[in-house]
Write a protein that holds these residues in place. Structure first.
Motif, PDB file in Angstrom:
ATOM      1  N   ASP A  97     -27.121   4.025   8.857  1.00  0.00           N
ATOM      2  CA  ASP A  97     -26.468   3.621   7.603  1.00  0.00           C
ATOM      3  C   ASP A  97     -25.602   2.417   7.942  1.00  0.00           C
ATOM      4  OD1 ASP A  97     -24.772   3.284   5.399  1.00  0.00           O
ATOM      5  OD2 ASP A  97     -24.353   5.419   5.169  1.00  0.00           O
ATOM      6  N   GLY A  98     -25.972   1.268   7.398  1.00  0.00           N
ATOM      7  CA  GLY A  98     -25.225   0.043   7.673  1.00  0.00           C
ATOM      8  C   GLY A  98     -23.800   0.083   7.170  1.00  0.00           C
ATOM      9  N   GLY A  99     -23.496   1.047   6.329  1.00  0.00           N
ATOM     10  CA  GLY A  99     -22.139   1.204   5.836  1.00  0.00           C
ATOM     11  C   GLY A  99     -21.716   0.104   4.895  1.00  0.00           C
ATOM     12  N   ASN A 100     -20.430  -0.041   4.744  1.00  0.00           N
ATOM     13  CA  ASN A 100     -19.844  -1.032   3.848  1.00  0.00           C
ATOM     14  C   ASN A 100     -18.403  -1.268   4.251  1.00  0.00           C
ATOM     15  OD1 ASN A 100     -21.718  -1.689   1.538  1.00  0.00           O
ATOM     16  ND2 ASN A 100     -21.818   0.539   1.528  1.00  0.00           N
ATOM     17  N   PRO A 101     -17.861  -2.410   3.823  1.00  0.00           N
ATOM     18  CA  PRO A 101     -16.411  -2.566   3.934  1.00  0.00           C
ATOM     19  C   PRO A 101     -15.756  -1.624   2.931  1.00  0.00           C
ATOM     20  CG  PRO A 101     -17.482  -4.666   3.370  1.00  0.00           C
ATOM     21  CD  PRO A 101     -18.516  -3.595   3.298  1.00  0.00           C
ATOM     22  N   VAL A 102     -14.487  -1.315   3.154  1.00  0.00           N
ATOM     23  CA  VAL A 102     -13.755  -0.468   2.211  1.00  0.00           C
ATOM     24  C   VAL A 102     -12.453  -1.163   1.834  1.00  0.00           C
ATOM     25  CG1 VAL A 102     -14.754   1.672   3.098  1.00  0.00           C
ATOM     26  CG2 VAL A 102     -12.600   0.861   4.036  1.00  0.00           C
ATOM     27  N   GLY A 103     -11.910  -0.762   0.688  1.00  0.00           N
ATOM     28  CA  GLY A 103     -10.640  -1.299   0.223  1.00  0.00           C
ATOM     29  C   GLY A 103      -9.469  -0.539   0.814  1.00  0.00           C
ATOM     30  N   MET A 104      -8.280  -0.933   0.430  1.00  0.00           N
ATOM     31  CA  MET A 104      -7.063  -0.285   0.924  1.00  0.00           C
ATOM     32  C   MET A 104      -7.035   1.175   0.495  1.00  0.00           C
ATOM     33  SD  MET A 104      -4.422  -0.676   2.801  1.00  0.00           S
ATOM     34  CE  MET A 104      -4.233  -2.435   3.003  1.00  0.00           C
ATOM     35  N   SER A 105      -6.716   2.028   1.432  1.00  0.00           N
ATOM     36  CA  SER A 105      -6.731   3.463   1.169  1.00  0.00           C
ATOM     37  C   SER A 105      -5.357   3.975   0.762  1.00  0.00           C
ATOM     38  CB  SER A 105      -7.185   4.211   2.426  1.00  0.00           C
ATOM     39  OG  SER A 105      -6.253   4.027   3.473  1.00  0.00           O
ATOM     40  N   LYS A 106      -5.358   5.204   0.291  1.00  0.00           N
ATOM     41  CA  LYS A 106      -4.137   5.964   0.055  1.00  0.00           C
ATOM     42  C   LYS A 106      -4.218   7.182   0.953  1.00  0.00           C
ATOM     43  CE  LYS A 106      -3.315   4.664  -4.736  1.00  0.00           C
ATOM     44  NZ  LYS A 106      -2.945   5.158  -6.062  1.00  0.00           N
ATOM     45  N   MET A 107      -3.075   7.632   1.441  1.00  0.00           N
ATOM     46  CA  MET A 107      -3.022   8.829   2.277  1.00  0.00           C
ATOM     47  C   MET A 107      -2.308   9.941   1.540  1.00  0.00           C
ATOM     48  SD  MET A 107      -2.102   7.685   6.090  1.00  0.00           S
ATOM     49  CE  MET A 107      -2.905   8.896   7.072  1.00  0.00           C
ATOM     50  N   VAL A 108      -2.935  11.112   1.532  1.00  0.00           N
ATOM     51  CA  VAL A 108      -2.289  12.297   0.976  1.00  0.00           C
ATOM     52  C   VAL A 108      -1.755  13.088   2.165  1.00  0.00           C
ATOM     53  CG1 VAL A 108      -2.591  14.385  -0.378  1.00  0.00           C
ATOM     54  CG2 VAL A 108      -3.880  12.318  -0.970  1.00  0.00           C
ATOM     55  N   LEU A 109      -0.458  13.331   2.144  1.00  0.00           N
ATOM     56  CA  LEU A 109       0.225  14.029   3.226  1.00  0.00           C
ATOM     57  C   LEU A 109       0.525  15.463   2.811  1.00  0.00           C
ATOM     58  CD1 LEU A 109       2.665  11.121   4.081  1.00  0.00           C
ATOM     59  CD2 LEU A 109       0.530  11.693   5.236  1.00  0.00           C
ATOM     60  N   PRO A 110       0.886  16.309   3.775  1.00  0.00           N
ATOM     61  CA  PRO A 110       1.251  17.683   3.422  1.00  0.00           C
ATOM     62  C   PRO A 110       2.305  17.686   2.309  1.00  0.00           C
ATOM     63  CG  PRO A 110       1.128  17.463   5.796  1.00  0.00           C
ATOM     64  CD  PRO A 110       0.985  16.082   5.225  1.00  0.00           C
ATOM     65  N   GLY A 111       2.189  18.641   1.422  1.00  0.00           N
ATOM     66  CA  GLY A 111       3.113  18.733   0.305  1.00  0.00           C
ATOM     67  C   GLY A 111       2.727  17.841  -0.858  1.00  0.00           C
ATOM     68  N   GLY A 112       1.591  17.112  -0.732  1.00  0.00           N
ATOM     69  CA  GLY A 112       1.116  16.269  -1.820  1.00  0.00           C
ATOM     70  C   GLY A 112       1.710  14.878  -1.872  1.00  0.00           C
ATOM     71  N   LYS A 113       2.564  14.511  -0.908  1.00  0.00           N
ATOM     72  CA  LYS A 113       3.130  13.164  -0.885  1.00  0.00           C
ATOM     73  C   LYS A 113       1.994  12.160  -0.668  1.00  0.00           C
ATOM     74  CE  LYS A 113       6.289  10.120   1.512  1.00  0.00           C
ATOM     75  NZ  LYS A 113       7.119   9.864   2.665  1.00  0.00           N
ATOM     76  N   VAL A 114       2.038  11.041  -1.399  1.00  0.00           N
ATOM     77  CA  VAL A 114       1.008  10.013  -1.301  1.00  0.00           C
ATOM     78  C   VAL A 114       1.629   8.723  -0.796  1.00  0.00           C
ATOM     79  CG1 VAL A 114      -0.690   8.662  -2.583  1.00  0.00           C
ATOM     80  CG2 VAL A 114      -0.319  11.057  -3.183  1.00  0.00           C
ATOM     81  N   GLU A 115       0.997   8.137   0.206  1.00  0.00           N
ATOM     82  CA  GLU A 115       1.403   6.825   0.711  1.00  0.00           C
ATOM     83  C   GLU A 115       0.316   5.829   0.347  1.00  0.00           C
ATOM     84  OE1 GLU A 115       2.285   6.919   4.872  1.00  0.00           O
ATOM     85  OE2 GLU A 115       4.072   8.138   4.581  1.00  0.00           O
TER      86      GLU A 115
END
Length: 107
Positions: free
Chosen positions: A41-59
């Motif tokens: 699978d040649g894949g693809n570039p990806v955009g900026m991600s978000k991180m979900v941390l314990p307790g539901g906090k999102v960065e």
């Protein structure tokens, strides 16, 4: 042959200049051509991600080591997968790296 995930880390910014985009595309096409049937699978570039941390906090910062894209390849073992990755065009920029992990088939 086992499958390996290449995770590209770095800025994730695509070239904006047409000549730079073409040069990048040509480099990737050449590398994939060299790898041949090892590319699953040649894949693809990806955009900026978000991180979900314990307790539901999102960065929204993309994490400490932002993902720029991915590819899946077949190789004899992880050392073979590492050898194949050494010519990856993304490594022309010292701000980027390739993380390699075996894909564990569950079924």
């Amino acid at each position: 042959m086992a499958k390996f995930l290449y995770v590209y880390h770095g800025s994730g910014k695509m070239p904006t200049d047409e000549a730079e985009r073409k040069a990048a595309t040509d480099a990737w096409t050449g590398w994939y051509g060299k790898l041949g049937s090892a590319v699953v699978d040649g894949g693809n570039p990806v955009g900026m991600s978000k991180m979900v941390l314990p307790g539901g906090k999102v960065e929204n910062n993309g994490g400490s080591n932002p993902t720029a894209g991915y590819t899946i390849v077949e190789a004899k073992d992880i050392d073979d997968a590492v050898a194949k990755a050494k010519d990856c065009p993304i490594l022309m920029d010292p701000a980027f790296s390739v993380e390699i992990a075996p894909i564990i088939e569950m079924m």
